[in-house]
Structure formats: structure tokens, C-alpha cells
Design an enzyme around this catalytic site. Structure first.
Site, PDB file in Angstrom:
ATOM      1  N   GLU A 114       0.863  -1.195   0.000  1.00 26.56           N
ATOM      2  CA  GLU A 114       0.000   0.000   0.000  1.00 26.56           C
ATOM      3  C   GLU A 114       0.900   1.246   0.000  1.00 26.56           C
ATOM      4  O   GLU A 114       1.933   1.276   0.666  1.00 26.56           O
ATOM      5  CB  GLU A 114      -0.876   0.010   1.265  1.00 26.56           C
ATOM      6  N   LYS A 188      -9.620   2.111  -2.511  1.00 26.07           N
ATOM      7  CA  LYS A 188      -9.881   1.652  -1.129  1.00 26.07           C
ATOM      8  C   LYS A 188     -11.281   2.071  -0.697  1.00 26.07           C
ATOM      9  O   LYS A 188     -11.618   3.261  -0.756  1.00 26.07           O
ATOM     10  CB  LYS A 188      -8.820   2.268  -0.226  1.00 26.07           C
ATOM     11  N   CYS A 229      -5.523  -2.673   2.583  1.00 27.40           N
ATOM     12  CA  CYS A 229      -5.277  -2.563   4.024  1.00 27.40           C
ATOM     13  C   CYS A 229      -6.544  -2.633   4.891  1.00 27.40           C
ATOM     14  O   CYS A 229      -7.045  -3.718   5.129  1.00 27.40           O
ATOM     15  CB  CYS A 229      -4.468  -1.299   4.302  1.00 27.40           C
TER      16      CYS A 229
HETATM   17  N1  LIG Z   1      -3.440   1.824   6.086  1.00 30.29           N
HETATM   18  C1  LIG Z   1      -4.411   1.242   6.750  1.00 30.29           C
HETATM   19  O1  LIG Z   1      -5.517   1.061   6.279  1.00 30.29           O
HETATM   20  C2  LIG Z   1      -4.045   0.760   8.123  1.00 30.29           C
HETATM   21  C3  LIG Z   1      -5.086  -0.170   8.712  1.00 30.29           C
HETATM   22  C4  LIG Z   1      -4.753  -0.566  10.097  1.00 30.29           C
HETATM   23  O2  LIG Z   1      -3.627  -0.412  10.556  1.00 30.29           O
HETATM   24  C5  LIG Z   1      -5.806  -1.160  10.903  1.00 30.29           C
HETATM   25  O3  LIG Z   1      -5.534  -1.412  12.091  1.00 30.29           O
HETATM   26  O4  LIG Z   1      -6.920  -1.382  10.402  1.00 30.29           O
END
Ligand SMILES: NC(=O)CCC(=O)C(=O)O
Length: 358
Positions: A114, A188, A229
Site C-alpha cells: 500500500e 480503497k 489494508c
Molecule cells: N493503512 C491502513 O488502512 C491501516 C489499517 C490498520 O492499521 C488497521 O488497524 O486497520
């Protein structure tokens, strides 16, 4: 080692195809439930009642698609865990080198992290963003990925970069086929807004707009569902991909050091085990001097939630085999799809329902 990337041997799978899925010698699994055999008549009634109540086909609306025969039975995937710096040109050159090394080691599919072309921060997103529909210099990261996919004849899931579209910014993953053409783009859909006082506070929604679509891409190595993510935290998205016939889920991700230790591996293994398919993730390498410190630990997980390979937190390229026959095997051992209780719960794929026949 040509490029100086640390290469970590993969850890052995927790279970291999010829190991029993469940231990037989203990517990109640093999123990008879009844001391006496019920009459044939009673057994038939029970079986019919169970069948008519369960309605597994209705647990997915529309009904789940059959898992398509994948175009390959096995292939090598590479997870390129890259160190991200403020120098965008360097990030692009380093990513190009890693992709080439991965292809040289036999990878047919390369996954990047990411936000690999920019430090992960709201201040930087607008500065490093690219208009991927623009031409030439407007999108150097995008152009590099397309060129690399074409010249190395591999499929690339290009992690994510900040994307500019009109006056909006997205966190976007582009997928390229072996001819270098864009096969699909995932923006996303679950933005990462978190506030744990004294630990971490971050609000992607200060600068980014959430995408509107679930994205499943038809590639030379199978149907791949894409999440970025925080998207991994939402089991419904993974379930929806599974019901659309995904063979593999790929999540470029940059979990942080607060939530990463407890949840990064857990989320991946859960999504894999829930849906009985392969899950791959790719994180940036950890930089303790950065404003946002990534957890690292890019991972490949197999269809019963077993960790097949995992990086540590430094820069690394993992190259590992994805063997789809394992998916078939695990599903035959434990046919979850036929055991769902459509009479009790349902997952509605809103877009597929509305567009009919996706
Ligand atoms: N960059 C992200 O989306 C981090 C996501 C994350 O750390 C979480 O705990 O959920």
C-alpha cells in the site's frame, strides 16, 4: 542476491496436503453422538428436515457462483516488501528493480505494498498523487508498472498509490496484465480513520475519498479479489469476493505498529479460513524514523488459514507457490459452502444483485 533485498526462506506450511486436517485421536470428533441407533424412519425425517431448513444456496444473494477452473493450477507469487522514502523517483526505481528480481525468480504475479511511492501521510498524498488517466509524466508510477508487466510478461498488482481524479484523491490499486494493460483498478473502500489516544491518530478521510466498488480482476493466474489494508477488516468484502468466484484475495496494506502485532496476521488468516481460499498481503518495510511506522510482515496464507510464508519487517522479496489444488482439497474436506444456513443469515452482493449476471 542481486539487488540487496533480504530474502527470507519461507516457513513451512502448518499443514500439508497429506496431513489430516483435524486430529482424530482426541475430542469429540470421532465419538458417536448417540449410544443407540435411531430407527430408519426417524433418521429419514431428521435428514429431510435439516435439508429443507438449511437452504445453503440462499445464504448468498444472488447465489454464490461456482468456483471457476483457474487458468493455472499453481504459480509463483512475489510479495515485494519495499522501504518507502520521501524520494519518489527512488521509490519507483527500487520497485522496478524488485519486480524484475521477483520475475527472475519465477514469479508470475507480483504484489506491491500500500502507498509505496509516497510516505504514508495526509500531507504527502496530494503531493505524490498521480492522475492515472493522464498521459506521460502525469503518472510515472503507473507507467512503470505497466511497462514492467509488459516487458517481464507477468501480472502485477501494483500495491497502491495516491490517485488524483478531478478534485478528489483516492488510495488506488492498479492491476496490470502480462501485456501491460490495466485490467482493473480498486479504490480503497474502507478509509482508515483511527484514534487511540496516546497511540495512534490518523484520518485518511481528511484527504481521501472512499471508492465505491468491490473489485475482482480476471488475470492469467486466476480471479483475484482486491482490497487495500483497512478493507481487510471487513469480512463481508472477502465473502463477497469468494461468492463471486475469487481464487485469491490480495491486500496491499500498511498496518501500523499499534494494531499490527495483534491483528495483521489474524485478519489475513481469518479471511483465508472463512472463505477457504488463498490470501496474500504486502506491506511497506518498517521505517522507525517515518511519521507512520508500518508493521511489515507481508504474508501468504493458504485456504485453511495456514501461514505459508511471512516476511519480517525489513525490506524483502518473498517468492512462494500458490497451489490451487489445495483450495479444492480443503473445500472437499470441509464443504462450508454446503453447510451455510441461508434460513438464518444472508450476504447480499448489492452490485451483483442490481446488475444481474455479473
Ligand atoms: N493503512 C491502513 O488502512 C491501516 C489499517 C490498520 O492499521 C488497521 O488497524 O486497520
Amino acid at each position: 542476491m542481486r539487488s540487496g533485498f533480504a530474502i527470507r526462506p519461507s516457513s513451512a506450511p502448518l499443514l500439508t496436503a497429506d496431513q489430516p486436517l483435524l486430529r482424530r485421536s482426541r475430542g469429540t470428533i470421532n465419538r458417536p453422538i448417540r449410544a443407540t441407533t435411531p430407527s430408519p424412519c426417524l433418521r429419514l425425517t431428521t435428514a429431510l428436515a435439516v435439508r429443507s431448513d438449511f437452504q445453503p444456496d440462499e445464504a448468498r444473494v444472488p447465489a454464490a457462483l461456482q468456483l471457476p477452473v483457474p487458468p493455472v493450477s499453481n504459480f509463483k507469487i512475489a510479495l515485494c516488501q519495499l522501504l518507502v522514502t520521501p524520494d519518489k523517483e527512488r521509490n519507483i526505481a527500487r520497485a522496478r528493480k524488485a519486480i524484475e528480481e521477483a520475475a527472475g525468480r519465477g514469479a508470475q504475479l507480483v504484489l506491491l505494498p500500500e502507498i509505496w511511492n509516497s510516505p504514508y501521510s495526509n500531507d504527502n498524498f496530494p503531493v505524490y498523487a498521480e492522475d492515472i488517466e493522464g498521459v506521460g509524466d502525469a503518472a510515472p508510477s503507473f507507467s512503470m508498472l505497466s511497462e514492467a508487466a509488459r516487458s517481464l510478461q507477468i501480472t502485477i498488482i501494483g500495491g497502491s498509490i495516491p490517485e488524483r481524479s478531478g478534485d478528489r484523491l483516492y488510495n488506488t490499486c492498479c492491476v496490470f496484465g502480462t501485456d501491460g494493460k490495466l485490467l482493473g483498478k480498486h479504490r480503497k473502500i474502507h478509509l482508515f480513520d483511527i484514534d487511540i489516544p496516546g497511540e495512534i491518530s490518523f484520518k485518511e478521510s481528511n484527504t481521501l475519498t472512499a471508492g465505491k466498488d468491490a473489485t475482482i480482476v480476471d488475470t492469467d493466474v486466476g480471479h483475484i479479489g482486491i482490497g487495500i489494508c483497512h478493507d481487510i477488516r471487513f469480512p463481508e468484502l472477502a465473502m463477497l469476493y469468494a461468492a463471486r468466484g475469487a481464487h485469491l484475495l490480495c491486500y496491499p496494506g500498511a498496518f501500523n505498529i499499534t494494531t499490527g502485532s495483534l491483528l495483521w496476521e489474524l485478519m489475513q488468516r481469518a479471511r483465508a479460513a472463512d472463505n477457504q481460499l488463498f490470501v496474500a498481503t504486502c506491506s511497506p518495510a518498517r521505517d522507525t524514523g517515518a511519521c507512520y511506522i508500518a508493521w511489515g510482515h507481508s504474508t501468504l496464507v493458504g485456504p485453511i488459514g495456514e501461514v505459508i510464508a511471512m516476511a519480517d519487517h525489513e525490506e524483502a522479496i518473498i517468492v512462494e507457490e500458490v497451489n490451487y489444488s489445495l483450495t479444492e482439497l480443503r473445500r472437499s474436506h470441509l464443504p462450508l459452502e454446503q453447510q451455510r444456513r441461508g434460513d438464518l443469515y444472508r450476504l447480499v452482493d448489492v452490485h451483483r444483485l442490481n446488475s444481474r449476471g455479473l
